[in-house]
Design a protein around this motif. Structure first.
Motif, PDB file in Angstrom:
ATOM      1  N   ILE A  44      -1.990   4.929   6.799  1.00  0.00           N
ATOM      2  CA  ILE A  44      -0.733   5.194   7.500  1.00  0.00           C
ATOM      3  C   ILE A  44      -0.370   6.674   7.373  1.00  0.00           C
ATOM      4  N   ALA A  45      -0.596   7.238   6.198  1.00  0.00           N
ATOM      5  CA  ALA A  45      -0.338   8.665   5.997  1.00  0.00           C
ATOM      6  C   ALA A  45      -1.280   9.513   6.859  1.00  0.00           C
ATOM      7  N   LEU A  46      -2.557   9.112   6.958  1.00  0.00           N
ATOM      8  CA  LEU A  46      -3.514   9.839   7.793  1.00  0.00           C
ATOM      9  C   LEU A  46      -3.097   9.830   9.254  1.00  0.00           C
ATOM     10  N   PRO A  93     -14.089  12.992   8.659  1.00  0.00           N
ATOM     11  CA  PRO A  93     -13.020  13.862   9.181  1.00  0.00           C
ATOM     12  C   PRO A  93     -13.398  14.569  10.475  1.00  0.00           C
ATOM     13  N   GLU A  94     -14.691  14.618  10.762  1.00  0.00           N
ATOM     14  CA  GLU A  94     -15.147  15.317  11.963  1.00  0.00           C
ATOM     15  C   GLU A  94     -15.120  14.442  13.213  1.00  0.00           C
ATOM     16  N   VAL A  95     -14.873  13.146  13.068  1.00  0.00           N
ATOM     17  CA  VAL A  95     -15.006  12.228  14.200  1.00  0.00           C
ATOM     18  C   VAL A  95     -13.976  12.545  15.278  1.00  0.00           C
ATOM     19  N   GLU A  96     -14.444  12.530  16.514  1.00  0.00           N
ATOM     20  CA  GLU A  96     -13.579  12.740  17.664  1.00  0.00           C
ATOM     21  C   GLU A  96     -13.939  11.727  18.742  1.00  0.00           C
ATOM     22  N   PRO A  97     -12.962  11.233  19.488  1.00  0.00           N
ATOM     23  CA  PRO A  97     -13.236  10.330  20.603  1.00  0.00           C
ATOM     24  C   PRO A  97     -14.053  11.067  21.671  1.00  0.00           C
ATOM     25  N   PRO A  98     -14.666  10.309  22.603  1.00  0.00           N
ATOM     26  CA  PRO A  98     -14.480   8.864  22.823  1.00  0.00           C
ATOM     27  C   PRO A  98     -15.418   8.029  21.956  1.00  0.00           C
ATOM     28  N   PHE A  99     -14.955   6.820  21.615  1.00  0.00           N
ATOM     29  CA  PHE A  99     -15.781   5.851  20.906  1.00  0.00           C
ATOM     30  C   PHE A  99     -15.155   4.465  21.066  1.00  0.00           C
ATOM     31  N   LEU A 100     -15.924   3.446  20.692  1.00  0.00           N
ATOM     32  CA  LEU A 100     -15.422   2.084  20.640  1.00  0.00           C
ATOM     33  C   LEU A 100     -14.899   1.807  19.235  1.00  0.00           C
ATOM     34  N   ALA A 101     -13.915   0.938  19.129  1.00  0.00           N
ATOM     35  CA  ALA A 101     -13.362   0.598  17.819  1.00  0.00           C
ATOM     36  C   ALA A 101     -13.159  -0.911  17.728  1.00  0.00           C
ATOM     37  N   LEU A 102     -13.773  -1.518  16.729  1.00  0.00           N
ATOM     38  CA  LEU A 102     -13.604  -2.943  16.450  1.00  0.00           C
ATOM     39  C   LEU A 102     -12.737  -3.088  15.208  1.00  0.00           C
ATOM     40  N   ILE A 103     -11.587  -3.731  15.365  1.00  0.00           N
ATOM     41  CA  ILE A 103     -10.714  -4.041  14.230  1.00  0.00           C
ATOM     42  C   ILE A 103     -10.801  -5.545  14.002  1.00  0.00           C
ATOM     43  N   ALA A 104     -11.404  -5.941  12.887  1.00  0.00           N
ATOM     44  CA  ALA A 104     -11.611  -7.361  12.589  1.00  0.00           C
ATOM     45  C   ALA A 104     -11.084  -7.648  11.197  1.00  0.00           C
ATOM     46  N   SER A 105     -10.031  -8.467  11.130  1.00  0.00           N
ATOM     47  CA  SER A 105      -9.387  -8.749   9.852  1.00  0.00           C
ATOM     48  C   SER A 105      -8.798 -10.152   9.880  1.00  0.00           C
ATOM     49  N   GLY A 106      -7.969 -10.445   8.875  1.00  0.00           N
ATOM     50  CA  GLY A 106      -7.333 -11.756   8.820  1.00  0.00           C
ATOM     51  C   GLY A 106      -6.299 -11.972   9.899  1.00  0.00           C
ATOM     52  N   GLY A 107      -5.766 -10.900  10.449  1.00  0.00           N
ATOM     53  CA  GLY A 107      -4.737 -11.042  11.474  1.00  0.00           C
ATOM     54  C   GLY A 107      -5.104 -10.466  12.818  1.00  0.00           C
ATOM     55  N   GLY A 130       0.811  -1.207   0.000  1.00  0.00           N
ATOM     56  CA  GLY A 130       0.000   0.000   0.000  1.00  0.00           C
ATOM     57  C   GLY A 130       0.844   1.257   0.000  1.00  0.00           C
ATOM     58  N   VAL A 131       0.533   2.176  -0.903  1.00  0.00           N
ATOM     59  CA  VAL A 131       1.201   3.479  -0.967  1.00  0.00           C
ATOM     60  C   VAL A 131       0.101   4.539  -1.052  1.00  0.00           C
ATOM     61  N   GLY A 132       0.099   5.458  -0.098  1.00  0.00           N
ATOM     62  CA  GLY A 132      -0.937   6.492  -0.073  1.00  0.00           C
ATOM     63  C   GLY A 132      -0.355   7.871   0.136  1.00  0.00           C
ATOM     64  N   LEU A 133      -1.064   8.878  -0.323  1.00  0.00           N
ATOM     65  CA  LEU A 133      -0.656  10.273  -0.164  1.00  0.00           C
ATOM     66  C   LEU A 133      -1.805  11.057   0.449  1.00  0.00           C
ATOM     67  N   VAL A 134      -1.491  11.846   1.460  1.00  0.00           N
ATOM     68  CA  VAL A 134      -2.483  12.661   2.152  1.00  0.00           C
ATOM     69  C   VAL A 134      -1.994  14.101   2.198  1.00  0.00           C
ATOM     70  N   ARG A 135      -2.846  15.016   1.745  1.00  0.00           N
ATOM     71  CA  ARG A 135      -2.515  16.441   1.802  1.00  0.00           C
ATOM     72  C   ARG A 135      -3.455  17.124   2.783  1.00  0.00           C
ATOM     73  N   ASP A 136      -2.896  17.610   3.887  1.00  0.00           N
ATOM     74  CA  ASP A 136      -3.677  18.330   4.904  1.00  0.00           C
ATOM     75  C   ASP A 136      -4.924  17.558   5.332  1.00  0.00           C
ATOM     76  N   GLY A 137      -4.760  16.264   5.523  1.00  0.00           N
ATOM     77  CA  GLY A 137      -5.851  15.436   6.024  1.00  0.00           C
ATOM     78  C   GLY A 137      -6.773  14.870   4.971  1.00  0.00           C
ATOM     79  N   ARG A 138      -6.511  15.159   3.707  1.00  0.00           N
ATOM     80  CA  ARG A 138      -7.354  14.647   2.620  1.00  0.00           C
ATOM     81  C   ARG A 138      -6.557  13.661   1.771  1.00  0.00           C
ATOM     82  N   VAL A 139      -7.134  12.498   1.507  1.00  0.00           N
ATOM     83  CA  VAL A 139      -6.469  11.472   0.712  1.00  0.00           C
ATOM     84  C   VAL A 139      -6.457  11.913  -0.748  1.00  0.00           C
ATOM     85  N   VAL A 140      -5.271  12.017  -1.334  1.00  0.00           N
ATOM     86  CA  VAL A 140      -5.154  12.427  -2.740  1.00  0.00           C
ATOM     87  C   VAL A 140      -4.707  11.273  -3.637  1.00  0.00           C
ATOM     88  N   ALA A 141      -4.244  10.191  -3.042  1.00  0.00           N
ATOM     89  CA  ALA A 141      -3.911   8.980  -3.805  1.00  0.00           C
ATOM     90  C   ALA A 141      -3.844   7.818  -2.836  1.00  0.00           C
TER      91      ALA A 141
END
Length: 322
Positions: free
Chosen positions: A296-298, A123-137, A14-25
């Motif tokens: 990762i850039a974000l 982009p407006e989201v702010e804690p507190p909140f719950l986070a579920l990360i569910a993936s292959g690993g 994965g290769v990503g580019l973020v400009r001032d919080g916005r994904v550009v690639a």
């Protein structure tokens, strides 16, 4: 600020580019076809493939964003956790760029990247909140009290949710990755035909367990149950197990906002179950739920305080977030 993010923690480059919080690639090179014949990721093959595609992927991202290397202000890469050989490809590549371009470097925690992926859609989201990360690993449930402050409420005791999908798909003769294959087959089956039990019923904490379901699916196949019914029943119980733990945590903590990310977050049945529970749900854009460089850039952009990491900071296969 223009940030480059690189992720090679497992089998996707994965290769990503973020400009001032916005994904550009956000460019991702999948290795699904490479590993499909083995029914899972072969670490050495994954590492080699990363080295073959990372240059071209970076060029594609730069072209899409209309910029050059010297326009970059900050370079970030996944430090861990992950397959150490795969991690080192992107991590050392990013360090080399930072050194050559005289730019600051930031090592990012892979799971933190998944959390920050939500900023691309919310982009407006702010804690507190719950986070579920569910993936292959990973199968982790966090309480996010502030950005950068995480409390691990529960994690899997054995297999990750996505790993269980992969293994059951393989025993049913389906392709890899298993999640989409089981979801497709489940649409043709009866979710109540096979007597699966929801794991850890009566458990008061927030742990997950999927190895027993994997064994139950194997026994059902040996008894001659229809493949579609096994897939439908297995998916139903995985979804119910994930939802039960999350809803218990929401009740106990009083938090009604839930971020869901990782490959399993793309499962339609899981989304529908959580939507019916009445929680406020946050999902990354579909292309950013799985591993990618933009997340990762974000994370690096949001965390940036003017101080980079030392280039001597090592990668780590095992790296708890909390």
């Amino acid at each position: 600020m223009l940030v480059l993010g690189i992720d090679t923690s497992c089998d996707d480059t994965g290769v990503g580019l973020v400009r001032d919080g916005r994904v550009v690639a956000n460019k991702v090179a999948s290795q699904t076809l490479l590993h499909q014949q083995y029914g899972g990721v072969v670490p050495e093959l994954a590492s080699r493939e990363h080295t073959q595609v990372i240059d071209g992927l970076l060029e594609q991202a730069l072209t899409e964003a209309g910029i050059g290397l010297r326009d970059l202000d900050l370079i970030a890469a996944t430090r861990g956790p992950g397959l150490i050989g795969a991690l080192l490809v992107g991590y050392t590549y990013a360090k080399g760029l930072a050194l050559a371009l005289k730019r600051p470097f930031v090592g990012v925690h892979h799971l933190e990247g998944h959390l920050y992926a939500a900023l691309a859609e919310h982009p407006e989201v702010e804690p507190p909140f719950l986070a579920l990360i569910a993936s292959g690993g990973h199968s982790h449930l966090f309480r996010v009290t502030a950005w950068g402050q995480y409390e691990l409420l529960g994690a899997t005791m054995d297999d990750a949710a996505g790993e269980a999908f992969d293994k059951v798909a393989r025993l049913l003769g389906l392709g890899y990755p298993g999640g989409p294959e089981i979801e497709k087959l489940a649409a043709q089956g009866d979710p109540e035909a096979v007597p699966f039990s929801v794991p850890l019923q009566g458990h008061s904490q927030y742990a997950f367990s999927f190895s027993g379901l994997k064994t139950a699916a194997l026994r059902a196949a040996e008894k001659g149950f229809d493949r579609a019914d096994i897939a439908a029943g297995f998916q139903r119980v995985v979804v119910e197990h994930l939802a039960a733990v999350v809803l218990r945590a929401a009740r106990d903590t009083g938090l009604q906002t839930l971020l869901v990310t990782g490959g399993v977050a793309q499962n339609r049945a899981l989304r529908e179950r959580l939507e019916h529970a009445g929680l406020k749900l946050l999902f990354p854009p579909r292309g950013m739920a799985t591993d990618n460089g933009a997340m990762i850039a974000l994370a690096a952009w949001r965390r940036w305080d003017g101080r980079g990491d030392a280039l001597s900071l090592p990668a780590a296969a095992y790296l708890p977030l909390a």
